[in-house]
Write an enzyme that holds these catalytic residues in place. Sequence first.
Site, PDB file in Angstrom:
ATOM      1  N   LYS A  52      -0.277   2.433  -3.415  1.00  0.00           N
ATOM      2  CA  LYS A  52      -1.426   1.681  -3.718  1.00  0.00           C
ATOM      3  C   LYS A  52      -2.704   2.874  -3.978  1.00  0.00           C
ATOM      4  CE  LYS A  52      -0.271  -2.518  -1.247  1.00  0.00           C
ATOM      5  NZ  LYS A  52      -0.117  -3.192   0.120  1.00  0.00           N
ATOM      6  N   GLN A  96      -3.519  -3.164   6.008  1.00  0.00           N
ATOM      7  CA  GLN A  96      -1.927  -3.227   5.511  1.00  0.00           C
ATOM      8  C   GLN A  96      -1.309  -4.032   6.725  1.00  0.00           C
ATOM      9  OE1 GLN A  96      -0.437  -2.128   2.792  1.00  0.00           O
ATOM     10  NE2 GLN A  96       1.441  -3.114   3.812  1.00  0.00           N
ATOM     11  N   ASP A 119      -6.916  -9.112  -1.473  1.00  0.00           N
ATOM     12  CA  ASP A 119      -5.840  -9.714  -1.096  1.00  0.00           C
ATOM     13  C   ASP A 119      -5.582 -11.251  -1.344  1.00  0.00           C
ATOM     14  OD1 ASP A 119      -3.609  -7.831  -0.330  1.00  0.00           O
ATOM     15  OD2 ASP A 119      -4.456  -7.629   1.474  1.00  0.00           O
TER      16      ASP A 119
END
Length: 297
Positions: A52, A96, A119
């Site tokens: 990412k 994460q 997200d």
Amino acid sequence: MTRVLDGNAIGDRIREDLRGCVETLADADVRPGLATVLISEDPASATYVSMKQDACEDLGIESFHHELDTDAPAQRLYDRIDELNDDPSVHGILVQMPVPDHVDDRTVLERVAPEKDVDGFHPENVGRLVAGNARYKPATPHGIQKLLAAADVDTEGKDAVVVGRSDIVGKPMANLLIQKDEGGNATVTVCHSRTKDLSEKTRGADVLIAAAGVPEMIDGSMLSEGVAVVDVGVNRVDADTEKGYELVGDVEFESAREKASVITPVPGGVGPMTITMLLYNTVKAASRRSGVEVDLP
Ligand code: NDP
């Protein structure tokens, strides 16, 4: 002829358009920033985070990485999220998952400011998605919508079957497919481990999204002719390769390909789209906060 979708190529096209958005923002002295937070020793999590970061760098998005010891107190993570929430150079925050057992993942999701929750997992953003007013569509299902659109698969009026009901893939995918919106308007069936006679459901699919995490559980005999198959699964299975394993999807590719009009491979299908759509959400967050309009792809 079955069309095998190239997620890398489709993702690259979207990234090029996003590059244009980043340039528009730069002209207004705005640089999108994504903060990644890792509290895990799992090598796969570390790999996802560094992929990412690399993708951000490539596009001109600033990336801020924060790493906490796996046994750090949960409060330290919550405090770090608070700091990032207050930091104006950070437009998106990504913690994460999974986090260690002593950290409550729901608290983590709720701690991230909804405006920075790229997200799309904060309950406020989940609610908005369900209500048909999404702020940030979760990256994987959004990427799948883009893949289907790129393959000219119109979901309107189609029978879509989603195998899997997780919060990150199955549920948001089903929610997007039922919206009265582009990439939606499907009649959706959601299957899970308690579904009886899965084959009967999958055979009824015009569009099948497989997201169960079970290697090659869906084969050609479970599909109807002409189905569009999207394989989300990423499963490691033992193999006689240098690494000792290979990656397979939830779909048995060769037999499914004989039935499908369109199919995504693993790897190289959904995976590259997920990171692309995270970048998309970060650019969107920067645009929203700065008020600088960009032409999102
Ligand atoms: P989860 O384990 O959170 O959810 C799996 C879902 O599949 C559950 O709802 C489960 O049912 C259902 N399921 C499991 N076994 C069966 C079965 N035999 N029949 C029917 N349903 C079943 O997984 P995720 O949603 O997080 O991920 C799914 C897969 O997608 C994984 O392989 C993951 O690695 C991959 N993935 C790939 C991404 C990408 O970018 N390519 C991104 C995210 C995930 P129940 O709820 O009843 O337990």
